[in-house]
Design an enzyme around this catalytic site. Structure first.
Site, PDB file in Angstrom:
ATOM      1  CG  HIS A  80      28.019  19.789  63.318  1.00  0.00           C
ATOM      2  ND1 HIS A  80      28.339  19.022  64.279  1.00  0.00           N
ATOM      3  CD2 HIS A  80      28.096  19.051  61.913  1.00  0.00           C
ATOM      4  CE1 HIS A  80      28.103  17.610  63.820  1.00  0.00           C
ATOM      5  NE2 HIS A  80      27.654  17.882  62.267  1.00  0.00           N
ATOM      6  CG  ASP A 135      33.513  23.050  63.676  1.00  0.00           C
ATOM      7  OD1 ASP A 135      34.412  22.370  62.750  1.00  0.00           O
ATOM      8  OD2 ASP A 135      32.657  22.590  63.925  1.00  0.00           O
ATOM      9  CD  GLN A 177      31.871  20.954  56.161  1.00  0.00           C
ATOM     10  OE1 GLN A 177      32.268  21.026  55.048  1.00  0.00           O
ATOM     11  NE2 GLN A 177      31.131  19.888  56.641  1.00  0.00           N
ATOM     12  CE  LYS A 200      32.658  16.662  58.514  1.00  0.00           C
ATOM     13  NZ  LYS A 200      31.514  16.364  57.997  1.00  0.00           N
ATOM     14  CB  CYS A 204      24.698  17.577  62.674  1.00  0.00           C
ATOM     15  SG  CYS A 204      24.539  15.760  62.596  1.00  0.00           S
TER      16      CYS A 204
HETATM   17  N1  PMP Z   1      31.724  20.718  62.618  1.00  0.00           N
HETATM   18  C1  PMP Z   1      31.204  20.817  61.418  1.00  0.00           C
HETATM   19  C2  PMP Z   1      31.274  22.317  60.781  1.00  0.00           C
HETATM   20  C3  PMP Z   1      30.911  19.707  60.611  1.00  0.00           C
HETATM   21  O1  PMP Z   1      30.507  19.872  59.373  1.00  0.00           O
HETATM   22  C4  PMP Z   1      31.004  18.504  61.068  1.00  0.00           C
HETATM   23  C5  PMP Z   1      30.899  17.361  60.086  1.00  0.00           C
HETATM   24  N2  PMP Z   1      29.547  17.326  59.565  1.00  0.00           N
HETATM   25  C6  PMP Z   1      31.467  18.405  62.337  1.00  0.00           C
HETATM   26  C7  PMP Z   1      31.758  19.372  63.244  1.00  0.00           C
HETATM   27  C8  PMP Z   1      31.663  16.839  63.036  1.00  0.00           C
HETATM   28  O2  PMP Z   1      32.835  16.198  62.324  1.00  0.00           O
HETATM   29  P1  PMP Z   1      33.207  14.596  62.654  1.00  0.00           P
HETATM   30  O3  PMP Z   1      31.553  14.009  62.943  1.00  0.00           O
HETATM   31  O4  PMP Z   1      34.178  14.350  61.453  1.00  0.00           O
HETATM   32  O5  PMP Z   1      33.560  14.700  64.291  1.00  0.00           O
END
Ligand code: PMP
Length: 405
Positions: A122, A199, A202, A225, A363
């Protein structure tokens, strides 16, 4: 343990209609819906005991502080961390990664040191390291993906050397659903004395994660999430590392003593929690962890696997539909394109049928570049989704195909 097949009734929003149709919510990788228990827990903060936490001498402040710290302990247990002070509350995954880049990164990395990320990250796990590269002149290396959307581990092993300081990879890809072999990744990095950030944005809601077993140095995730509130997230870090890291944000709560000449800093976890934290969010996240823990992991994993397998099979059978991300180990996500139909058009037409999917690059632009596509349509799943909803998605896609000829 509660019956996973009844989970749906706990989520009030799922009873609503969208565009005159029952809502089919398949955008869970972007954010999860909230069970009544979480909504009630946040509501109770403001109706029953709202008060700024810590340092309070009065009743409400003590109750609120107790609930806040109780939430930290729930999260500690949820991910099996050794100590509750290894749980730092942040605004989310993004802020947690930026915290590590700005403290660990700025203080322990210097020119020509190497950070390894992967092609499926991401943007939150790419850009903070690029900013660090601008500040410190570090090198950024990228583990490539194979055609199925899996990390090419041999390439990774070949990248590791004595200059590698940090490896930062996702546990699960939000764009493809690939589950990465993070245990192997961590073990290999540790052999080279490199630290590892995972990270888990997910991951934590799909299967159990165990800090003592994984041995990650940092593990980050977002509350929203995990069936919890927005604006709250977690940085887990090993005690000995966090203790060596300087503070990032300065302000209230993170100090021990302040004079104009010199300020000394508070102990963990407060050293990294400057300012009034989102205590209502943290308490709501504690409730989300309680909620998820009311089901057995075996049931959650089993139910979601059945749903993902069903969706993969049904979607694959659609003429002209191509799935991106066909890793052997996947979780929660099916990304696809249908013929020449633009993902945005597909998303808008499905919305008219009450079906919420996400479209675009999610993203994760480097993933899209890897496949030479501008984006995908992404259906992502939670414990409250059903096979009937997958059928509705399939019917919806067939309808859109007819409209676009
Ligand atoms: N890493 C991953 C794998 C994600 O899916 C996301 C959210 N789509 C993020 C980071 C960023 O998370 P947040 O916007 O809640 O900070």
């Amino acid at each position: 343990m509660k019956d996973i097949n009844t989970a749906r009734t706990d989520f009030p929003i799922l009873a609503r209609e969208v565009n005159g149709k029952p809502l089919v919510y398949l955008d869970n990788a972007a954010t999860m819906q909230k069970p009544q228990a979480v909504i009630d827990a946040v509501s109770r903060v403001y109706t029953d005991y709202n008060s700024n936490i810590h340092r309070g001498t009065h009743f409400l402040s003590n109750v609120c502080t107790g609930e806040f710290e109780n939430a930290r302990e729930k999260i500690q247990k949820f991910i099996n961390a050794r100590n509750s002070y290894e749980i730092i509350f942040t605004r989310g995954t993004t802020e947690a990664i930026n915290l590590v880049a700005n403290t660990f990164g700025d203080n322990f990395l210097s020119e020509d040191d190497e950070v390894i990320v992967s092609e499926l990250e991401h943007h939150s796990n790419i850009v903070p390291w690029q900013l660090l590269r601008e500040r410190k002149g570090i090198k950024l290396k990228v583990i490539p993906l194979n055609e199925d959307g899996e990390l090419v581990l041999d390439e990774y092993y070949g990248m590791l050397n004595e200059k590698t300081r940090l490896v930062a990879v996702a546990h699960v890809s939000n764009a493809l659903g690939t589950v990465n072999p993070v245990k192997e990744i961590i073990e290999a990095a540790h052999k080279m004395n490199a630290k590892v950030l995972i990270d888990g944005a997910q991951a934590v809601h799909h299967f159990p994660v165990d800090m003592r077993e994984l041995d990650a140095d940092f593990y980050v995730f977002s509350g929203h999430k995990l069936y919890g509130p927005t604006g709250i997230g977690v940085l887990y870090g090993k005690e000995e590392l966090l203790n060596k890291m300087p503070p990032w944000h300065g302000g209230g709560e993170m100090i021990k003593n302040v004079t104009f000449e010199k300020t000394t800093y508070n102990e963990l976890p407060f050293r990294f929690e400057a300012g009034t934290p989102d205590y209502a969010g943290a308490i709501g996240l504690g409730a989300a962890v309680d909620y998820l823990s009311s089901y057995s992991w075996e049931d959650i994993v089993g139910y979601e696997k059945e749903l993902l397998d069903y969706a993969t099979e049904k979607l694959s059978a659609i003429d002209g539909l191509k799935i991106y991300g066909t890793a052997e180990k996947k979780s929660g996500v099916v990304s696809f394109l249908v013929g020449k139909i633009h993902p945005y058009d597909m998303g808008v037409m499905l919305d008219k049928l009450g079906i919420a999917v996400r479209t675009g690059h999610h993203c994760a632009q480097p993933v899209m570049d890897r496949y030479g596509i501008p984006g995908t349509v992404r259906a992502s799943f939670a414990i409250y989704n059903t096979k009937e909803e997958v059928d509705k998605l399939v019917d919806g896609i067939e309808k859109v195909k007819k409209i676009f000829g």
